[in-house]
Design an enzyme around this catalytic site. Sequence first.
Site, PDB file in Angstrom:
ATOM      1  CG  HIS A 120     -12.121 103.052 -30.800  1.00 51.75           C
ATOM      2  ND1 HIS A 120     -12.845 101.971 -30.344  1.00 51.75           N
ATOM      3  CD2 HIS A 120     -10.821 102.700 -30.675  1.00 51.75           C
ATOM      4  CE1 HIS A 120     -12.020 101.014 -29.967  1.00 51.75           C
ATOM      5  NE2 HIS A 120     -10.776 101.434 -30.155  1.00 51.75           N
ATOM      6  CG  HIS A 152     -15.458 104.080 -25.569  1.00 47.87           C
ATOM      7  ND1 HIS A 152     -14.240 104.237 -26.185  1.00 47.87           N
ATOM      8  CD2 HIS A 152     -16.222 103.366 -26.443  1.00 47.87           C
ATOM      9  CE1 HIS A 152     -14.264 103.660 -27.380  1.00 47.87           C
ATOM     10  NE2 HIS A 152     -15.462 103.124 -27.556  1.00 47.87           N
ATOM     11  CE1 TYR A 204     -18.077 106.315 -31.806  1.00 41.09           C
ATOM     12  CE2 TYR A 204     -16.485 104.797 -30.836  1.00 41.09           C
ATOM     13  CZ  TYR A 204     -17.457 105.082 -31.787  1.00 41.09           C
ATOM     14  OH  TYR A 204     -17.791 104.136 -32.719  1.00 41.09           O
TER      15      TYR A 204
END
Length: 372
Positions: free
Chosen positions: A179, A176, A181
Amino acid sequence: MTDEHARRAADALSRPFSVRGLTSRNRIAMAPMTRQFSPDGVPGQDVADYYARRAAGGVGLIITEGTYVDHASAGTSDRIPRFHGEDAFAGWSAVADSVHRQGGAIIPQLWHVGVTRTEGAPPVADAEPVGPSGVSLSGEPKGRAMTQKDLDDVIAAFADAAAAAERLGFDGAELHGAHGYLIDQFLWEGSNRRTDAYGGGIVARTRFAAEIVAACRAAVSDSFPLFFRMSQWKMDAYEAKLARTPEELDALLTPLAEAGVDVFHASTRRYWLPEFEDSDLNLAGWVKKISGRPTVTVGSVGLDGDFFSAFQGNSSSVTGIDQLLDRIERDEFDMVAVGRALIADPEWAAKTLRGRTRDITPFGAEMLTTLR
């Protein structure tokens, strides 16, 4: 849907997709969506059944909700699953088995929230938020800047999680990097103010992500593919840009591809919007063109409202996918990730492929409160 539309959907989306040892029976993926139904971070039978229903409903590739790597500051909820600990691993093994029994492939999304962690929150209440520079996404002081030991520990945690995913029988893993993070906090100039080798220009800002990718690649076999989720936008910074031009995007992607990314998952709020001027290519289209790697597109597929409206309690109606078919028919991207439409209707994929779009259940915000 007319017979012609049904034929187009079947022809475009029913083709298998393969990368390394992973084969998806079609071009439809389930997008990763945080659901918070894993008490103490352990996915139970209800989670296994939830993913298996989507596989039974025709989804080719399940990308799980984000799951925390083994680092004290990685998470910010004890109801979001983790990808460490024998109890969680047992749960994830059951999830993978359930999806495989329904003919689907599945990869976990590996996650560290970085400085967006809520101070004092579980699963490790006294863990301090960490990030590149000790500032929040809005630029306010928060947490602390990561030391070299912190960086090394997080890199090892991602590599351990990737190796565990292969050991548990998953078909690949997704990192990931989107976004706002942790990985994305290093990629974005708005949150990365470091002056060492991990900050500065756009290539230097990719170093941490590339080292995570390389460590994961070294921890798994050649048959195990690595996906990398990326985005321009951040939570609370929807107009943010990692790359303002194709040239900047090239500088960002090259180190990641060279480190071992097999597939880029390009997250946008609306898949049909062009990314740069003078071209109608979306972000996934540009990433594929520049990197030469396969890409996954995502963003309000099959619905008339984006996911932010769902958080505000709004429902979304079912819409056609003609433009999606136009784009995948010309190989702008390789797979399509579907989010809320699959929460609403586990059989969205089968209905779409068989021309039964009139039978698709529309999305209601209340659907987020249950796991069905």
